[in-house]
Structure formats: C-alpha cells, structure tokens
Design a protein around this motif. Structure first.
Motif, PDB file in Angstrom:
ATOM      1  N   ASN A 190       0.848  -1.178   0.000  1.00 59.13           N
ATOM      2  CA  ASN A 190       0.000   0.000   0.000  1.00 59.13           C
ATOM      3  C   ASN A 190       0.896   1.244   0.000  1.00 59.13           C
ATOM      4  O   ASN A 190       1.694   1.452   0.909  1.00 59.13           O
ATOM      5  N   GLN A 191       0.722   2.056  -1.044  1.00 55.39           N
ATOM      6  CA  GLN A 191       1.622   3.197  -1.203  1.00 55.39           C
ATOM      7  C   GLN A 191       1.405   4.280  -0.146  1.00 55.39           C
ATOM      8  O   GLN A 191       2.227   5.171   0.008  1.00 55.39           O
ATOM      9  N   LEU A 192       0.297   4.217   0.570  1.00 51.98           N
ATOM     10  CA  LEU A 192      -0.032   5.306   1.490  1.00 51.98           C
ATOM     11  C   LEU A 192       0.305   5.000   2.946  1.00 51.98           C
ATOM     12  O   LEU A 192       0.070   5.814   3.829  1.00 51.98           O
ATOM     13  N   LEU A 193       0.827   3.799   3.205  1.00 52.90           N
ATOM     14  CA  LEU A 193       1.174   3.460   4.580  1.00 52.90           C
ATOM     15  C   LEU A 193       2.681   3.229   4.674  1.00 52.90           C
ATOM     16  O   LEU A 193       3.295   2.756   3.717  1.00 52.90           O
ATOM     17  N   THR A 194       3.244   3.534   5.836  1.00 55.31           N
ATOM     18  CA  THR A 194       4.688   3.348   5.937  1.00 55.31           C
ATOM     19  C   THR A 194       5.003   1.857   5.909  1.00 55.31           C
ATOM     20  O   THR A 194       4.173   1.009   6.231  1.00 55.31           O
ATOM     21  N   VAL A 197      12.323   2.315   8.321  1.00 50.31           N
ATOM     22  CA  VAL A 197      11.054   1.766   8.797  1.00 50.31           C
ATOM     23  C   VAL A 197       9.929   2.802   8.693  1.00 50.31           C
ATOM     24  O   VAL A 197       8.759   2.464   8.562  1.00 50.31           O
ATOM     25  N   ASN A 198      10.307   4.067   8.720  1.00 57.20           N
ATOM     26  CA  ASN A 198       9.281   5.107   8.624  1.00 57.20           C
ATOM     27  C   ASN A 198       9.061   5.621   7.206  1.00 57.20           C
ATOM     28  O   ASN A 198       8.310   6.569   7.007  1.00 57.20           O
ATOM     29  N   ASN A 199       9.699   5.001   6.232  1.00 59.17           N
ATOM     30  CA  ASN A 199       9.530   5.436   4.844  1.00 59.17           C
ATOM     31  C   ASN A 199       8.284   4.844   4.211  1.00 59.17           C
ATOM     32  O   ASN A 199       7.745   3.849   4.682  1.00 59.17           O
ATOM     33  N   PHE A 200       7.872   5.493   3.141  1.00 55.71           N
ATOM     34  CA  PHE A 200       6.753   4.947   2.358  1.00 55.71           C
ATOM     35  C   PHE A 200       7.297   4.112   1.202  1.00 55.71           C
ATOM     36  O   PHE A 200       8.417   4.368   0.742  1.00 55.71           O
ATOM     37  N   PHE A 216      11.088   3.589  -1.882  1.00 56.14           N
ATOM     38  CA  PHE A 216      11.939   2.411  -2.039  1.00 56.14           C
ATOM     39  C   PHE A 216      12.024   2.034  -3.504  1.00 56.14           C
ATOM     40  O   PHE A 216      11.092   2.271  -4.259  1.00 56.14           O
ATOM     41  N   SER A 217      13.136   1.395  -3.859  1.00 58.65           N
ATOM     42  CA  SER A 217      13.224   0.875  -5.232  1.00 58.65           C
ATOM     43  C   SER A 217      12.486  -0.457  -5.306  1.00 58.65           C
ATOM     44  O   SER A 217      12.083  -1.016  -4.287  1.00 58.65           O
ATOM     45  N   ARG A 268      12.094  -6.843  -0.986  1.00 58.49           N
ATOM     46  CA  ARG A 268      12.659  -7.260   0.303  1.00 58.49           C
ATOM     47  C   ARG A 268      11.636  -7.065   1.411  1.00 58.49           C
ATOM     48  O   ARG A 268      11.476  -7.918   2.281  1.00 58.49           O
ATOM     49  N   VAL A 269      10.968  -5.925   1.400  1.00 61.81           N
ATOM     50  CA  VAL A 269       9.976  -5.659   2.440  1.00 61.81           C
ATOM     51  C   VAL A 269       8.865  -6.707   2.383  1.00 61.81           C
ATOM     52  O   VAL A 269       8.434  -7.249   3.403  1.00 61.81           O
TER      53      VAL A 269
END
Ligand SMILES: Nc1ncnc2c1ncn2[C@@H]1O[C@H](COP(=O)(O)OP(=O)(O)OP(=O)(O)O)[C@@H](O)[C@H]1O
Ligand SMILES: Nc1ncnc2c1ncn2[C@@H]1O[C@H](COP(=O)(O)OP(=O)(O)O)[C@@H](O)[C@H]1O
Ligand code: SF4
Ligand code: SF4
Ligand SMILES: [Mg+2]
Ligand SMILES: [Mg+2]
Lengths: 322, 324, 298
Positions: free
Chosen positions: B109-113, B152-155, B159-160, B166-167
């Motif tokens: 989900n692009q809108l959650l960290t 961890v706090n990024n959206f 990230f590539s 990986r996430v």
C-alpha cells in the motif's frame, strides 16, 4: 571491415530537466538519462544494449526514433547528420527507422483491425494505392507467420506472441533499413520467445536489416547481437563484439552483470557479485559512476571520469584500469 | 515414499475454474502434488498455465465471484483447507501460510509506511507486544534493508523495486510461516537485484526452515534454489522431477522443448529450438493431452485420452503416452 | 497481510486480459431502457400519437381534470390546462423540446470540452496549465450568472438555454478527456504512431479519440439527465423557453399557479421529467458497467 556504418551516434546526451515553480518555472536539476554516449551500428548487423533498469537504454532508443529531441550530440544516418535535415527530408528519413516495443498488449491500437494497424505507416507515407497496400499487408502477414484471415481481426483476439508478430509486420511495412527493438521478448512466454527470436533473425537475413535490440536478458542479447553495449547510469561502460564481451569482459560492471545472470543449470550456482543498487541519475556519483559499487575502485576513480578507450579492435571500455 | 510426517502440504486432484461469459475456463484441471517440510519446490509453466491459480487456491483466495474451487483436497498438515471457515483461513494466512507476489509496487500500500505494513502482520495475529517497532526493524534487518531504523518510517514509493520486494519478503516471513508461496518474486527485477533476492530467499529458507513453492516461468531461477520441479501445462502438471533430472534428462516433450528453447549465455547456437504453435485454450480443452497440437512426438492416442501419470524412477513422474 | 485477497485479485486481474469476468454481475438495464424507450417513442411519433394539436386551445374546455376523476372526459386523458390545451399532447410534444435542448447543449459543450481536453492532455506543459486554470475559473463562476447575463443580452428562449448551458458546462468534459488523453498518449501504440510518421492531429483523431468514445458516451448520457433538469428549472424560472412552446419546465411553471385545485397540471409534467431523467441515469450507469469498467474506475 567492408560493411558500411548505417547509424553513428556521437556524444549523445539526453537530459530531462526537473523544474520547479508554477508559471515561471526554473530548472533545479537534470536527470541525466543519457550522458555522452557514442557508438556505430553497421549495416545488416545487430547492436545489443544491456544494463539495469533506468540506465538509459529506452531513452537512447527514443532519441534515435525521434520521439525525444537530443539535448546534444549528433546522430548520423548513412553518414549524414540528421539534425541538418529539412522537415520533409526528416519525414521521409523516418521511414528508415521503425520500432517494436515490449508490451504487445499495449503497442497495438485496440480499436483498429490488424490490416489497419499494419497498413497505417504506408497510409501516412502515402505509399501505393489502397489495393497495393492491402496486398502488402497479406505479404507481411505471411512473412511473420500469420494467415490472411487474421487481417480482419482486432488485437484483443490474439495471444501475446501473435500480437508481437503483428507489431513486427507493421514495423516492416515501409521496408525500413533499421528496426529498434525495445525489450521485444520480455512480455512473452519462454516457448514463444524462441519463436519470435528465430523470426527476427530470419527477417534480418532476408532483408539485410539492421537491429538495435534492448533487453535485460543477456542470454537473448548475446544470442542475436554482433556487438553488445553495456550501459550504466547513462553512460556506455563497455562496447564490444559479443563473443569478446562474453569471454573476456573488461569493465568491472560487465563482469558483475555477467556473473549475476542466473544459469539454467542446477550445478552452476550464481554468486551475488554486486551489492547495493543503482544510484539516482539525478546526481550520479562524481568520477567513475560505478565507483560506489565497484570492487576494484582506486582513488583516482572517485575524482576523474574515465574516458572511452579502444583496447583491442572494436572493444571499447571506459575504466581507469585500462 | 516419504513418511506421512514429513509431508507439509498435499494437493489432491485440485480443480479450479472460472465461470465467465465466454465459457468455463478450467484454469486448474486435476493437479496433485506434495510439498515436504523444508523443501523448495519450483512450479514452472508459461503464463496462463494455472500456476497462480493453483497457489491462490491453496491460500483460498481465488478471485470471486467468477472463480471457484470445483473439487479436490488441499491437505495442510493433514487438515483439509477446503473445509475451513473463512475466519480459520484468515488465521492461517500470513501466519502459517504466507505469500509473496510478483509486482512489489502493486502489493504494498503506497499510502502506509513500510513499518506499519510489517507491523500489521504481527498485530493481526495477536503477537503485538510492546516492542513492535523493534520487531519491524529486526525484520528489515533480516531482509537486509540498509539503515532499517530510518527506513522503517519510509513509504513504499521511497523504495526501489528490489527494496520493496525485500519488504514483502519480510512481511511474508514475519511470523515464521511453514509454507511460503512466492509467485514470480523476481520477474519484475533486474538481474543484479534478482541475484540478491534469490540469495536472500535461500538464506532465509535455511534460517526458518520453511517450505517454499516458487512460481516462475524462468527456468534459470528454478535451477538456483529449488530441489524439485513441477512443470505445468494447460492447467495440469505434466512432469514432476528432481531439479537435476529436470535439467539434464527431461522426459516430457514439453519440458524438453522448454529447456532447449532458452538461449544460454556463452553457448551460442545457430538456431534456437522453438516449440511451434500457441499456448492452449483452457475453455473446452480437448480430451487428450493438452500439448498434443504442439507436440512433435504425438501419437494417435494422444488426442483421444489424457495420459496417466507414470513413475519413471523415484520422485520422477511424467504424464505422457510415450511412457505408458 | 490481511486484506491481501483484494490485492491479489487486483494483481491477477492484470495478468489475464482475455477474461471478461467483470461482465458477470452487471445490473439488468431493462427499467432504464424502458423509460428511454417511452421517451424516444414520444419524440419520434409525437405527431402520430398525440390526440390533439398541442397548441390548439379551447377555452370552453379549460382546466379539465384527468379522465378518471370526476368532471374529466375520456377525450382528454390527462386533462387540459387553463387554456383548454390537451395535457397529454403537450407532454408528448414536450419530449422533443427536452431532447433538442439537451442534445444541443451536449453538442456545444462536448465539442468545446473534447477539443480543449485533447489539446490540454496531448500537448501538456504550459498549454495544459493554461487550459486547466481557465476551466477552474470557468467552473468557479456560477452558471446562473452567465445565464442571466445572456438572457438579458439576447432574451430568454430555448436557444439561450442551449447556448448558456453549452458554454458553462465544458470544463467537466475537458477534464475527463484530458485525463484519458494523458494516459493514452504514453501508450506504446501512440509512440509507434509517431515512429510511423503520424502528425499530432492524426494521432489525436485516429489513436486517441476512438479510445475515449466509450467514456464520452457514458458521460453524455448521464449529463443529459442533468441538463433536462436544469433546462426545466430555467424554463420554470422564466429564463428559458417562452410560452406557448411545449416544454415540461414551462408547463410546471404555468401549472404552479393553479396547484391548489388543478394538481394534474404540475404532476404529469413532473412525472415526465422524472421518468426521462431516471431513464438516462440508469442507462448511463449500465453503459458505464458494460463499456470497459476498468477505464471508468479511474
Ligand atoms: N520523460 C522523462 N522525464 C524525466 N525522466 C525520465 C523521462 N524518461 C526517462 N527518464 C529517466 O531517465 C532514466 C533512463 O530511463 P530509460 O527509460 O531510458 O531507462 P531504461 O534503461 O530503458 O530502463 P528499463 O530497463 O527500465 O526500461 C531513468 O532514470 C528515467 O527515470
Ligand atoms: N480472475 C480470473 N477470472 C477468469 N479467469 C482467470 C482469472 N484469473 C486467471 N484466470 C484464467 O486462469 C488461467 C490460469 O491463470 P494463471 O494461474 O494466472 O496462470 P499463470 O500460470 O500464468 O500463473 C488463465 O487462462 C487465466 O486466463
Ligand atoms: S573506473 Fe574505477 S570505479 Fe570505475 S569501473 Fe573502473 S575501476 Fe571501477
Ligand atoms: S502425450 Fe502425446 S502429445 Fe502429449 S506430450 Fe506425450 S507424446 Fe506428446
Ligand atoms: Mg526501457
Ligand atoms: Mg501468474
């Protein structure tokens, strides 16, 4: 070598400006998608371009196709600088370079019949009368292994491989000298990839076509190309005849890239030789762009950008090691 | 034969169809296989051969309302998943059964960290205690995301593609699943990143000793980490083989063609072998072997009856009339 | 990974493009199509089916109630108005006015909207910004002011209604067209058309426009419903069609004065408007579902 150069690219640059502001925009930076590359393609040969996503392969193709104006640099077609062409010259010159793109589901107009799709370039360039165009469509269909009934159908009635055949037929319709293939096989199934690859090779022989093929699949590129260029962050790291590039890669990036290709053999295990990811093309690292990931980086690499050097005939590398 | 205890998942004669206007698409048409504990299975086949639908059936996530599991059994630790209630399934998913999908950009989900999305898997399975943040950071460390404390706090859009994958793998393994299904986990990635992700999956598999079903159309990926290969064609499994047999001695004409049609780096051939013809239509498939229209070795019986599965040697089965 | 079900089916629905799974659960269009059928039947056969000349007044038969009510006659099924004109005939003929007005408006603002939308989406950059700001400003001016202005300049008439709604409504069309155009122009077939040598105009006309027709059809159908209400409102306020034309809004306005003792004078035109509007709306929704819903969902 007796073959003629058909396309020469010299010091080509393509920057995409990043702008800020609303009405009075000012440029705050440049995405250096292609940053000073040069190469030649000989008539009837294939140049393959490989590299990680975002390294500028498609941008190079788009500039050659006239879809994007170059920021600087020259493109010569059969020795003539195309920037000097007049508008009408340019229009008729464009017939000579056609393209096939990756996704056959997206590259055909969904609301046109196959015959319209294939004959559109001919109509635009006013080649022949309608009946002659229709005959040509039939000829092209059989060339790419489709049958005449297919002319009346719409693209959604075909499988991916068949659509790619239609796209190839269209690209051939104006008898171009060169075809630019941007990931032509990536969206296809393994068993269909081989069919299309064979088709392309057959057509190349038959019509003495020149190909520029872009693919992330090194094995495919190696199979079809005479020369291979390896791109990294907008530059050409290495360009060489394909057997030399494979058997004797010089640039540390080429070496790493070749090592990471998975091999369809359970006995050959792949090593991860490249950690990290490609930096942003917005501010590429100073000096050699590859130095943050390069296992052989020297002090010099961080400061000065290496120049392209010819180390053996036809084998060019840009790296301070040579 | 493996003892019953070793078997983690057993799929028996699974049939899943999609009921559409154009007709019934028999996406999976009688698939049986087993997955042992700690084993890495590769499921190969061209697109549309039913790989994804098989895995979605195991997760009981077949797209509604068109899709339906028509018959068969899916025994996970000897319990039939098809008899479970939706809430029981939800308890299993993301916990004992996990799944990773092809396109990391779509799956997150692009809108959650990123941290929130990893944390969710813990919370949802009642394992949320005080140190949720530490746990998320540990997961990011496990999947080797650099500087996890800040990341961890990024959206996800920061990230590539490789990092997103990986996430996703992180969320997949967060609860130490027993079965992890990875549907084309590396297809959308660059070769260099592919190699990194495959290595990561191999290491994690050893660490948590999960069974993995790796779905892909890329033969090379399979060769890297799988111990067994199941080849699907037209909604059925046509060959099951240990990975070495599959590459060095494939028995089914389709497997053989598949291996021959892939160009190999450094072994340039004049002309590639190509399987002619088109992939099969899964609406009203013919009664015989699905591969018959494209098979160069087809016999008369091939178009009349579907070939039975025969065991050629230990762990190597083929469905083809050449062998029976 | 709890709500994964949805994600997965989304991811999957990208994989098999040949599958028409979406067509399974479409609502049946019968009611909407039936209402529209009634409407178009009236439009086409108005002269044949209406029992009287809608303009013929007979003061001796003024304000007759519908036939089933006391005092009504079988000769005037829905009664007559204060001038003794047959209600049924007027309603039937009124359908034509609604159609002319709404189609006229759609043609005007559709044309403006499509052209500006295509230009805006296709050329992008400053052109796009200019057109979009213009449409923002346009939308922020209340439509009624434009209409009042026009009425005061060229007088109230059906033509005024068409022109005024026509020139106020385009921004919505332009936005939709621009959106579609933005995504279409990045598609590979448009890039290939350029490679083939197509001019900008050829690309817009033969590659982009055909792919937005579905969207336009749905949008127009739904907008017609809105226009019918709006033009009725204008007529009702005396800003639109002028007497003695047959117009449902006008009929409502005229009947309003007698509402206490002649209920039929407002009820039947009201029902006619409602049925037509519902018909267009239901049909529009149905079209939206059958014509490539994925495109519309954005
Ligand atoms: N129109 C554009 N505006 C801004 N940046 C762009 C534009 N087109 C491309 N870029 C950037 O230029 C760089 C090179 O892009 P390009 O599409 O050529 O990559 P590629 O090598 O073809 O990658 P892929 O393998 O993913 O197709 C990327 O960083 C990309 O983000
Ligand atoms: N949501 C769906 N509705 C209808 N048919 C579907 C749906 N998803 C998949 N299918 C069909 O099921 C078959 C198998 O698909 P899938 O399992 O996704 O193939 P793959 O082997 O590429 O993963 C295909 O013919 C596909 O068209
Ligand atoms: S120039 Fe230096 S950093 Fe760049 S590739 Fe060569 S050795 Fe590596
Ligand atoms: S059963 Fe017959 S058609 Fe099928 S793969 Fe075997 S030989 Fe070929
Ligand atoms: Mg590209
Ligand atoms: Mg799939």
């Amino acid at each position: 070598m007796s073959k003629k150069k058909i396309i020469s690219v010299e010091n080509l640059k393509k920057y995409f400006p990043i702008t800020k502001g609303f009405i009075f925009t000012n440029v705050i930076g440049n995405v250096k998608a292609v940053d000073n590359i040069s190469f030649d393609i000989l008539e009837g040969q294939t140049l393959g371009l490989v590299g990680e996503s975002g390294c500028g392969k498609s941008t190079t193709a788009n500039v050659l196709l006239g879809l994007e104006p170059p920021t600087s640099g020259q493109i010569k077609f059969q020795g003539e600088d195309i920037a000097q062409f007049s508008k009408t010259q340019l229009f008729s010159f464009r017939r000579n370079i056609q393209a096939v793109f990756q996704d056959p589901f997206r590259s055909l107009s969904p609301r046109k019949k196959v015959k319209q799709i294939i004959s559109e370039p001919m109509s635009v360039h006013r080649v022949g009368l309608r009946e002659m165009q229709y005959e040509r469509v039939m000829e092209l269909l059989s060339l790419v292994g489709l049958s005449p009934e297919h002319a009346e159908l719409y693209p959604h009635e075909f499988s991916g491989g068949q659509r790619q055949r239609i796209a190839i037929a269209r690209a051939l319709s104006l008898n171009p000298k060169t075809i630019i293939l941007d990931e032509p096989l990536s969206a296809l199934d393994v068993s269909i990839q081989a069919q299309i690859l064979n088709l392309l090779i057959d057509l190349q022989k038959k019509f003495n076509l020149t190909f520029l093929i872009i693919s992330h699949d090194l094995a495919v590129v190696e199979h079809i190309s005479d020369n291979i260029g390896v791109m990294y962050l907008g530059i050409l790291a290495e360009i060489a005849p394909s057997d030399k590039l494979y058997s004797n890669p010089k640039h540390p990036y080429t070496v790493a890239l070749l090592e990471s290709v998975p091999i369809a053999d359970p006995d050959a295990k792949v090593e991860v030789s490249l950690e990290g990811e490609v930096p942003s093309p917005l501010n590429p690292p100073p000096g050699c762009r590859f130095h943050p990931r390069c296992p052989k980086a020297k002090a010099e690499c961080k400061k000065t950008e290496p120049e392209m050097k010819e180390i053996t005939s036809g084998h060019f590398v840009s790296c301070h090691l040579y | 034969m493996a003892s019953q205890k070793d078997i983690l998942l057993q799929v028996k004669d699974l049939k899943t169809s999609f009921f559409t206007k154009k007709g019934v698409i028999k996406a999976v048409d009688g698939v049986s296989f087993t997955v042992k504990k700690g084993e890495v299975i590769g499921l190969v086949g061209e697109s549309g051969s039913g790989k994804s639908v098989t895995s979605l059936s195991i997760m009981r996530l077949v797209p509604q309302p068109a899709g339906k599991i028509v018959s068969g059994e899916i025994l996970f630790k000897n319990e039939n998943l098809l008899n479970k209630s939706e809430s029981e399934m939800r308890e299993l998913r993301g916990n004992k059964l996990a799944m990773i999908l092809q396109d990391p950009m779509v799956s997150l989900n692009q809108l959650l960290t990123v941290g929130y999305q990893i944390g969710e898997t813990f919370k949802y399975h009642g394992k949320a205690d005080g140190s949720l943040l530490t746990k998320c950071i540990n997961i990011l460390k496990k999947v080797k995301v650099p500087s996890p404390e800040t990341r961890v706090n990024n959206f996800p859009f920061q990230f590539s593609g490789g990092m997103c994958q990986r996430v996703l793998i992180g969320t997949g393994i967060a609860n130490n699943p027993e079965l992890l299904i990875a549907d084309e986990p590396t297809t959308a990635l660059d070769v260099t990143i592919q190699a990194q992700i495959l290595k990561l999956m191999k290491d994690l598999q050893k660490e948590i000793n999960a069974s993995i079903i790796l779905i892909t159309h890329d033969l090379a990926t399979i060769a890297q980490i799988c111990s067994k290969v199941y080849v699907m064609y037209g909604g059925r499994i046509v060959e099951k083989a240990p990975v070495k047999d599959f590459y060095h001695d494939p028995q089914h004409p389709y497997s053989e063609g598949l291996i021959k049609s892939v160009p190999v780096l450094g072994k340039r051939v004049k002309r590639l072998y190509a399987i002619e013809g088109q992939p099969p239509n899964l609406i009203n498939p013919p009664p015989g072997c699905r591969f018959e229209p494209r098979c160069s070795k087809a016999k008369k019986v091939c178009s009349q009856k579907y070939p039975p599965e025969v065991e050629l040697k230990k762990d190597h089965q083929v469905s083809c009339w050449l062998y029976s | 990974m709890k709500e994964n079900g949805q994600d997965i089916s989304q991811a999957l629905s990208i994989t098999p493009p040949d599958v028409t799974e979406k067509k399974l659960k479409v609502r049946k269009p019968y009611l909407g199509l039936f209402f529209l059928g009634v409407f178009f039947f009236m439009v086409i056969f108005a002269d044949l089916i209406s029992p009287y000349d809608p303009f013929a007044s007979d003061l001796s038969k003024g304000t007759l109630p519908p036939s089933w009510q006391e005092g009504g006659t079988a000769a005037h099924l829905l009664g007559t108005d204060f001038l003794g004109r047959d209600q049924l005939s007027r309603i039937i003929h009124g359908s034509r006015m609604s159609l002319v007005v709404s189609v006229g408006c759609i043609l005007i603002y559709g044309t403006i909207g499509i052209i500006l939308g295509l230009i805006s989406g296709f050329f992008g950059g400053k052109t796009d910004m200019f057109i979009m700001r213009l449409s923002d400003i346009w939308q922020s001016v209340p439509g009624l002011i434009v209409i009042l202005l026009l009425v005061s300049v060229i007088g109230a008439s059906a033509k005024t209604v068409i022109i005024s709604i026509g020139i106020t409504g385009w921004p919505q069309f332009a936005r939709v067209v621009r959106g579609e155009c933005l995504s279409l122009k990045e598609r590979d077939f448009v890039r290939l058309a350029r490679v083939a040598g197509c001019s900008n105009f050829q690309i817009m006309a033969s590659h982009i426009f055909p792919n937005i027709i579905n969207t336009l059809l749905v949008l127009s159908t739904i907008q017609i419903a809105g226009i019918i209400v709006l033009s009725a409102t204008l007529s009702f306020l005396g800003l639109g069609t002028q007497p003695p034309s047959c117009d449902w809004g006008l009929m409502l306005a005229e009947g309003r004065q007698y509402i206490t003792y002649a209920w039929w004078l407002v009820t039947f035109p009201g029902i006619a408007i409602a049925i037509t509007v519902i018909g267009f709306n239901l049909t529009g929704d149905w079209l939206r579902e059958i014509l490539d819903p994925k495109q519309m969902l954005r």
